[in-house]
Design an enzyme around this catalytic site. Structure first.
Site, PDB file in Angstrom:
ATOM      1  N   GLU A  22      43.728  51.926  70.567  1.00  0.00           N
ATOM      2  CA  GLU A  22      42.738  51.933  71.641  1.00  0.00           C
ATOM      3  C   GLU A  22      42.768  50.676  72.492  1.00  0.00           C
ATOM      4  O   GLU A  22      42.611  50.737  73.709  1.00  0.00           O
ATOM      5  CB  GLU A  22      41.334  52.109  71.044  1.00  0.00           C
ATOM      6  CG  GLU A  22      40.205  52.133  72.058  1.00  0.00           C
ATOM      7  CD  GLU A  22      40.323  53.291  73.033  1.00  0.00           C
ATOM      8  OE1 GLU A  22      40.101  53.054  74.244  1.00  0.00           O
ATOM      9  OE2 GLU A  22      40.652  54.408  72.619  1.00  0.00           O
ATOM     10  N   GLU A  23      42.969  49.521  71.878  1.00  0.00           N
ATOM     11  CA  GLU A  23      42.791  48.261  72.602  1.00  0.00           C
ATOM     12  C   GLU A  23      44.014  47.361  72.649  1.00  0.00           C
ATOM     13  O   GLU A  23      44.088  46.460  73.476  1.00  0.00           O
ATOM     14  CB  GLU A  23      41.625  47.461  71.980  1.00  0.00           C
ATOM     15  CG  GLU A  23      40.337  48.240  71.815  1.00  0.00           C
ATOM     16  CD  GLU A  23      39.736  48.712  73.134  1.00  0.00           C
ATOM     17  OE1 GLU A  23      40.288  48.385  74.208  1.00  0.00           O
ATOM     18  OE2 GLU A  23      38.729  49.420  73.090  1.00  0.00           O
ATOM     19  N   SER A  37      32.479  53.953  82.475  1.00  0.00           N
ATOM     20  CA  SER A  37      32.797  53.167  81.292  1.00  0.00           C
ATOM     21  C   SER A  37      32.229  51.756  81.472  1.00  0.00           C
ATOM     22  O   SER A  37      31.011  51.608  81.571  1.00  0.00           O
ATOM     23  CB  SER A  37      34.301  53.170  81.039  1.00  0.00           C
ATOM     24  OG  SER A  37      34.583  52.751  79.729  1.00  0.00           O
ATOM     25  N   ASP A  86      32.474  62.275  73.374  1.00  0.00           N
ATOM     26  CA  ASP A  86      33.143  60.992  73.620  1.00  0.00           C
ATOM     27  C   ASP A  86      33.357  60.260  72.301  1.00  0.00           C
ATOM     28  O   ASP A  86      32.397  59.963  71.579  1.00  0.00           O
ATOM     29  CB  ASP A  86      32.289  60.146  74.578  1.00  0.00           C
ATOM     30  CG  ASP A  86      33.066  58.997  75.203  1.00  0.00           C
ATOM     31  OD1 ASP A  86      34.003  58.500  74.559  1.00  0.00           O
ATOM     32  OD2 ASP A  86      32.718  58.596  76.327  1.00  0.00           O
ATOM     33  N   HIS A 120      35.769  60.869  76.709  1.00  0.00           N
ATOM     34  CA  HIS A 120      35.533  59.788  77.670  1.00  0.00           C
ATOM     35  C   HIS A 120      36.079  60.139  79.051  1.00  0.00           C
ATOM     36  O   HIS A 120      35.661  59.579  80.048  1.00  0.00           O
ATOM     37  CB  HIS A 120      36.187  58.507  77.162  1.00  0.00           C
ATOM     38  CG  HIS A 120      35.661  57.263  77.799  1.00  0.00           C
ATOM     39  ND1 HIS A 120      34.320  56.924  77.784  1.00  0.00           N
ATOM     40  CD2 HIS A 120      36.281  56.255  78.463  1.00  0.00           C
ATOM     41  CE1 HIS A 120      34.148  55.772  78.406  1.00  0.00           C
ATOM     42  NE2 HIS A 120      35.317  55.352  78.832  1.00  0.00           N
TER      43      HIS A 120
END
Length: 746
Positions: A212-213, A611, A686, A718
């Site tokens: 994800e990051e 977001s 989400d 999302h």
């Protein structure tokens, strides 16, 4: 939070193309109105959108994923013969695919990779000998040959996750049932990692925050000689469980998702070196502290070592470990530290281990992103200046050069070539009239360039290493039957400028104007992201969505606040442990600037974001009641303790140590200050910005009798976008604005 740009769905590409529209196209006298329905329909108004452009190992063929004109989100595999100049579809996803439902694991991995909306073929890999291409499709694996034959490699009810060929092409590997499977290409694959372990154990998969990051989707890495594999073992037992209700139109599915929220335990990640048959398993020594991130893993070109980037939890330090694959013993080759004590390290893939044992490395150590070479324990800086380099494009070791992407005037990106020994001046390879991105083959001998500008949607071409174009891949001229050609007469060319932040820092803005009548004042659709990372104001193609907003009679305005990328460390740093502060004040500066313009209706400035941008909408309305006529908050983070560790703690620190910073950054405590019309939008499934962010805000507003409106989307994550749902979102936004009088003049 890497997902925000996809979720915003504004189409503000930062790496695309050219001003040839008016000169080459017969423009109609009047253009039809650009509706949201047409923006999201097929064919795409941007023209073809090739993905994953790659060159065959021998450099003869170029392959890419090309979307269909009649179904813009379905991709097929195409090949281009560089010698003959002929294109051919290699794999037809509609004919070969089954269309069966994907497993929940693959769905979530696609969300992590930002391809959740795509259908057909979303990835592929060349065999090292150039004999064929590995193609995952609908949960199974296929091997496509250049003669048009396609061989099915797997046929199971389950999904083969993370499939990949070995370095020399002898094996295929994938993850099934939380174990890594390996087999010879065309033969039977078998699991090579232990069975009978707890359900919290996964082999061969990147953990949630890595996907994800950290932009790391891999969980295993083949040695150059195919004899060993580094495999990740992930234990999620210590990670907190979020009971996520994926609320759909015809029922609700409940998932107990392991989600490492800020200030809680991460998964424990170990690495093992294993033979392809599962034998000779050796554990890599990652140190005594298990609370670290495995940021990147690479083999040395000769297979003599494994290099592991070990990042501390505070994300202020990276140790480059050199690991002996035979024993797992590790030593620190060097340590990279944050450029200043109140900053963090931005991870990147801008590095390359070279054949002579040296390393080409990207660092912000002098305050701007630049390239360095590490050899024999010494560093040599190869690029310099106050405009940062951003991407390593390729390396030609034989010629002693490397190619990279760099910021030129803040708003454009160009491609340069420089020498690995640091001598001479960098050579510009691209046209400054465009903003550019590029990739190269493994040997750095062929350049693939994509480019655009405010008047020209994405183009792409092949070039020699010195930048000379040899063939168009997609010229994408807006003329004739091009989908955007009917709308050229109404195309609004953006204007650019700067205003000063409270400390005098120049902030760049972009504005698109509708056709305006003298003496009339117009409403503003003030779009923002605001969070660390993405740069929204560029001189690239802006996409059709902003044009559709302008067609409705609104001024479209975007401003990049402090914290955004490509301006250096000092420009990003003010957001450190202060989210919801400096960026809100910078956007206020933009609103005050708009109110000073005689063609802007000062009482009709609506602010929108998704977001992090949705979070910004809430903080902006809370900070300055009455400044904005209305606000739209899409999928907002409302309390940062609900978001994941790696993203949140990078900028905010650990809430167990700096709770006061989190309290100040939260959008919940001052939600009752919101006095202007608010529209809240959120997907009810989400898994990134979980729905609890919205439900907590909803509860606070309702319990305090604060009026607001909301539009919730069952079954959507999302990303709330698509041929039908996209227009619904945007028509809902403008019905909301119209209902509150934020409308163009009569």
């Amino acid at each position: 939070m890497r997902s925000v740009l996809a979720a915003v769905a504004l189409g503000l590409s930062t790496c695309l193309m050219t001003p040839v529209l008016a000169e080459t196209t017969a423009v109609p006298e009047a253009a039809p109105t650009l509706t949201f329905e047409r923006v999201f329909a097929s064919p795409s108004l941007d023209g073809p959108a090739p993905r994953q452009v790659r060159l065959s190992p021998d450099g003869r063929y170029l392959t890419l994923l090309r979307n269909r004109p009649e179904e813009r989100e379905r991709y097929d595999l195409w090949g281009y013969d560089i010698e003959t100049g002929e294109w051919r579809m290699l794999v037809d996803s509609a004919k070969l695919g089954t269309g069966r439902e994907l497993s929940e694991d693959e769905k979530m991995q696609r969300e992590r990779a930002r391809v959740g909306s795509l259908r057909g073929i979303i990835s592929y890999q060349w065999a090292s000998d150039g004999s064929g291409v590995l193609v995952p499709l609908d949960g199974d694996l296929f091997l496509a040959k250049l003669d048009g034959t396609v061989t099915r490699l797997t046929d199971t009810e389950g999904t083969e996750l993370n499939p990949g060929l070995s370095s020399k092409g002898g094996y295929v590997a994938f993850v099934r049932d939380r174990r890594l499977w390996v087999g010879p290409v065309g033969g039977e694959a078998k699991p090579i990692t232990p069975e009978g372990e707890a359900e919290t154990i996964r082999w061969g998969e990147a953990e949630f925050v890595a996907q994800e990051e950290m932009a790391r989707l891999q969980g295993y890495w083949w040695s150059p000689d195919d004899k060993r594999i580094v495999v990740q073992r992930t234990d999620e037992a210590s990670v907190g469980v979020v009971t996520r209700a994926a609320i759909g139109a015809k029922g609700t599915k409940v998932f107990d998702q392991r989600y490492p929220a800020a200030g809680t335990d991460n998964a424990v990640v170990d690495l093992y070196v294993i033979a392809p048959d599962g034998a000779n398993k050796v554990k890599v020594d990652l140190g005594l502290n298990a609370d670290i991130y495995v940021a990147r893993v690479d083999w040395a070109p000769d297979g003599s070592a494994v290099y592991v980037q070990r990042q501390d939890r505070a994300q202020t330090k990276i140790d480059m470990l050199a690991v002996d694959p035979a024993t797992g013993a590790a030593r620190i080759l060097f340590t990279e530290t944050a450029a200043r004590p109140d900053y963090w390290i931005n991870l990147s893939d801008n590095y390359r281990f070279l054949g002579d044992g040296s390393l080409l490395w990207w660092s912000e150590r002098d305050g701007f992103g630049h390239f360095y070479r590490f050899a024999n324990g010494q560093w040599t800086q190869l690029t310099r200046g106050t405009l940062p380099t951003t991407t390593l494009v390729g390396v030609d070791e034989a010629a002693g050069t490397f190619t990279y992407q760099a910021t030129t005037d803040v708003l454009t990106q160009q491609i340069y070539r420089a020498r690995l020994d640091g001598t001479g001046e960098p050579e510009l390879l691209t046209d400054p009239a465009f903003t550019n991105a590029a990739s190269m083959d493994a040997s750095g001998r062929l350049l693939y360039v994509s480019r655009s500008n405010p008047n020209q949607p994405p183009q792409s071409y092949l070039a020699t290493p010195d930048g000379k174009r040899v063939a168009w891949i997609e010229e994408n001229r807006v003329e004739g039957e091009h989908a955007y050609a009917p709308f050229l007469a109404g195309h609004a060319v953006p204007e650019f400028g700067t205003i000063a932040a409270e400390d005098g820092t120049p902030l760049h803005w972009m504005m698109l104007k509708p056709k305006m009548k003298p003496g009339k004042r117009y409403p503003v659709f003030f779009s923002h992201y605001g969070g660390p990372g993405p740069q929204m104001v560029t001189k690239g193609w802006g996409g059709a969505l902003a044009q559709a907003v302008v067609d409705r009679g609104y001024i479209y305005f975007v401003l990049d606040n402090r914290g955004s990328a490509n301006r250096g460390v000092d420009f990003e740093q003010p957001i450190y442990r202060a989210m919801g502060g400096v960026e809100v004040r910078d956007q206020k500066t933009g609103a005050l600037f708009l109110k000073s313009l005689d063609f802007v209706d000062p009482g009709k400035i609506a602010t929108y974001g998704w977001s992090y941008g949705g979070y910004m909408t809430l903080k902006m309305l809370e900070a300055d009641p009455g400044l904005y006529a209305a606000g739209i908050a899409g999928a907002p983070v409302t309390r940062w303790e609900l978001y994941d560790t790696h993203y949140t703690e990078r900028y905010m620190g650990d809430p167990r140590e700096v709770q006061e910073a989190y309290d100040k950054a939260s959008a919940i405590p001052e939600a009752t200050k919101i006095a202007d019309p608010l529209l809240l939008i959120h997907g009810m499934a989400d898994d990134n910005v979980i729905f609890e962010n919205a439900s907590e805000l909803i509860s606070v507003l309702q319990e305090n009798n604060v009026p607001f409106e909301m539009m919730l989307y069952p079954g959507y994550t999302h990303r709330v976008s698509g041929p039908k749902i996209g227009p619904h979102v945007w028509n809902s936004i403008f019905r909301f604005l119209e209902s509150h009088g934020v409308t163009p003049p009569e």
